[in-house]
Design an enzyme around this catalytic site. Sequence first.
Site, short mmCIF file in Angstrom:
data_model
loop_
_atom_site.label_atom_id
_atom_site.label_comp_id
_atom_site.label_asym_id
_atom_site.label_seq_id
_atom_site.Cartn_x
_atom_site.Cartn_y
_atom_site.Cartn_z
N ARG A 48 0.85 -1.20 0.00
CA ARG A 48 0.00 0.00 0.00
C ARG A 48 0.88 1.24 0.00
NH1 ARG A 48 1.79 1.85 4.05
NH2 ARG A 48 0.56 3.72 3.77
N GLY A 49 0.22 2.41 -0.06
CA GLY A 49 0.96 3.67 -0.18
C GLY A 49 1.10 3.98 -1.66
N ARG A 86 -7.23 0.02 -7.24
CA ARG A 86 -7.47 1.16 -6.34
C ARG A 86 -7.54 2.43 -7.21
NH1 ARG A 86 -4.31 1.44 -0.84
NH2 ARG A 86 -6.31 2.38 -0.27
N ASP A 233 -1.97 10.97 -2.21
CA ASP A 233 -2.30 9.95 -3.20
C ASP A 233 -2.50 10.55 -4.58
OD1 ASP A 233 -3.19 8.81 -0.44
OD2 ASP A 233 -2.82 7.12 -1.79
O1 MRU Z 1 -4.80 3.27 1.91
P1 MRU Z 1 -3.31 3.48 1.97
O2 MRU Z 1 -2.68 2.93 3.20
O3 MRU Z 1 -2.63 3.02 0.71
O4 MRU Z 1 -3.16 5.06 2.03
C1 MRU Z 1 -1.89 5.63 2.04
C2 MRU Z 1 -1.87 7.10 2.15
O5 MRU Z 1 -2.89 7.75 2.19
C3 MRU Z 1 -0.53 7.76 2.11
O6 MRU Z 1 -0.51 8.92 2.90
C4 MRU Z 1 -0.21 8.15 0.66
O7 MRU Z 1 -0.42 7.06 -0.19
C5 MRU Z 1 1.18 8.65 0.51
S1 MRU Z 1 2.38 7.34 0.67
C6 MRU Z 1 3.90 8.01 0.38
#
Ligand code: MRU
Length: 337
Positions: A48-49, A86, A233
């Site tokens: 994730r991220g 996603r 994101d």
């Molecule tokens: O749902 P996730 O855990 O993938 O969400 C991640 C985030 O919102 C982070 O802050 C974003 O992706 C930046 S990661 C460098």
Amino acid sequence: MPVPRPIDWTPTRAVRILDQTLLPDTERYLDLDTVDAVAEAIRTLRVRGAPLIGIAAAMGLTLVSREGPATLEAVCAASRTLGATRPTAVNLRWALERMERRAADAAAAGDDLVPALRAEATAIWDEDRAMCERIGRFGAELIGGDALVLTHCNAGALATGGIGTALAPVYALHDAGRRVAVVADETRPLLQGSRLTAWELSRAGVPVTVIADGMAASRLRLGDVTCVIVGADRIAANGDVANKIGTYGVALAARAHGVPFYVAAPSSTVDPATPDGARIPIEERAAWEVAGWRGHQAAPAEAQVWNPAFDVTPAALVTAIITDRGVFAPRDVAGAG
Ligand code: MRU
């Protein structure tokens, strides 16, 4: 800096990921050798991220040859499967479009697609690592010394191919011998702040205090937080920022208490094709994520649940955006994309 490595190639060129749904209690690596397995890992947040799901999808696309001939059509079909996992993080689309272009070039030249895809996926990963380093340097310069940084969700090494985005300035200051500590919002419903941010910072020896999300405003009122830094994101052309649900509330509280609110993101997160935050698709996830926790019911079964995974912070609440190409005023950020 001993930051964790959330993704790697296996010796047989499959994709190895650290299963982030099991942290912090269990550190388990999974070897994924089909496109569908990588898609499942992205959808379920094992990996994730925003930057990391782009890297994972790019690496996952190389597995297309394990299920049949790696034709351009097969690559494009696998890309659609990975791209549908996603909707919010633009890095996913950005990485897959790069991979498709590379495959098309290789096909036009009559070359084998798989080595070309592996080279492109590795380049995407390497470039992300370098972008994280630059974000760290620009962010550390901006902060300029000892700091207490409040962050939301996880935008660290576990979310990228390198030292992170929001946490990159923290690691850079720590490496430079500055006294730097972090206040990590726990980040309901999936606890990326307490499970992941606190875990990686603790391993790196950076002091971290975990707070429940509802405590952030009170902590900002205390007056000891130097700045807020969050990841993103997707950043729209006008500087509106989509990030983990709860970010908007932190931005409002930071503005109310005069605390700078910084967003740190690589240029691959800037989406000049999306004019403003209202056009960013916001992922809605399953009700059980809010109504339960690891099998325990946390709300009555009759209750309805609303579970958007992200929110949009208007550009007006963002003090500056720290990218690998420098620090931008939100209204100028399209220049970084
Ligand atoms: O749902 P996730 O855990 O993938 O969400 C991640 C985030 O919102 C982070 O802050 C974003 O992706 C930046 S990661 C460098």
